[in-house]
Design an enzyme around this catalytic site. Structure first.
Site, short mmCIF file in Angstrom:
data_model
loop_
_atom_site.label_atom_id
_atom_site.label_comp_id
_atom_site.label_asym_id
_atom_site.label_seq_id
_atom_site.Cartn_x
_atom_site.Cartn_y
_atom_site.Cartn_z
N GLU A 64 49.48 38.62 65.40
CA GLU A 64 50.73 37.96 65.79
C GLU A 64 51.60 37.67 64.57
O GLU A 64 52.81 37.87 64.58
CB GLU A 64 50.45 36.64 66.52
CG GLU A 64 49.65 36.76 67.78
CD GLU A 64 48.15 36.63 67.57
OE1 GLU A 64 47.61 37.21 66.61
OE2 GLU A 64 47.52 35.93 68.38
N GLU A 87 42.04 42.71 58.21
CA GLU A 87 41.02 41.88 57.56
C GLU A 87 40.83 42.29 56.11
O GLU A 87 41.40 43.27 55.63
CB GLU A 87 39.73 41.95 58.37
CG GLU A 87 39.94 41.41 59.78
CD GLU A 87 38.68 41.36 60.63
OE1 GLU A 87 37.66 41.95 60.24
OE2 GLU A 87 38.75 40.72 61.70
N CYS A 114 46.27 37.69 61.02
CA CYS A 114 46.27 37.94 62.46
C CYS A 114 47.40 38.88 62.88
O CYS A 114 48.46 38.94 62.24
CB CYS A 114 46.49 36.63 63.21
SG CYS A 114 45.15 35.45 63.11
N CYS A 146 48.84 31.03 64.36
CA CYS A 146 49.85 31.92 64.93
C CYS A 146 50.79 31.16 65.85
O CYS A 146 52.00 31.44 65.89
CB CYS A 146 49.18 33.08 65.66
SG CYS A 146 48.39 34.23 64.51
#
Ligand code: THU
Length: 139
Positions: free
Chosen positions: A62, A51, A60, A94
């Site tokens: 993934e 983040e 993310c 994702c």
């Protein structure tokens, strides 16, 4: 082509994702996510969400795993395991990033205890996906 996993492969992908989740940098959401991506050549790339104080800049787990793999020469994937506290499902972005490299990649979703809560293909998770086939042939 339909992809298959052994129970051992499932368990080792989930365990790798559990470990990767420990590296998540998620001070804002407090929702760490870990991922582990198995390539057709047998390599496993891990990922965790990262983040940022400028919220949309984060990434993310993934996609971290996919981008790590592709940037190291891998473009064919067998399966990705995603681990969260509660077995939350992969986000749409994702799913789209995975679809680029094959609709038959398996997606395993597990909780923090390693319990498999969902298993489906990218095609199943993103019906009617837009992809490379929808663009005019590239020069
Ligand atoms: N997150 C992931 O890493 N993967 C997903 O598929 C869903 C959401 C992350 C993004 C953000 O860091 C946190 O989880 C809360 O949305």
């Amino acid at each position: 082509m339909k992809k298959m996993l052994t129970d051992d492969q499932r368990q080792s992908l989930i365990q790798t994702a559990i470990l990767a989740r420990q590296q998540a940098y998620a001070p804002y959401s407090r929702y760490p996510v870990g991922a582990a991506l198995l390539t057709a050549t047998g390599r496993i790339f891990s990922g965790a969400n990262v983040e940022n104080a400028a919220y949309p800049t984060g990434m993310c787990a993934e996609r971290v795993a996919v981008f790590k793999a592709v940037s190291e020469g891998e473009r064919e994937f067998i399966a990705i395991a995603v681990v969260t506290s509660n077995g939350g499902a992969p986000c749409g972005a994702c799913r789209q990033a995975l679809a680029e490299f094959g609709l038959d990649t398996l997606v395993l979703v597990a909780d923090a205890q390693g319990r498999l809560v969902m298993e489906d293909s990218v095609a199943g998770l993103l019906p009617g996906a837009f992809g490379p086939k929808d663009l005019p042939p590239q020069a």
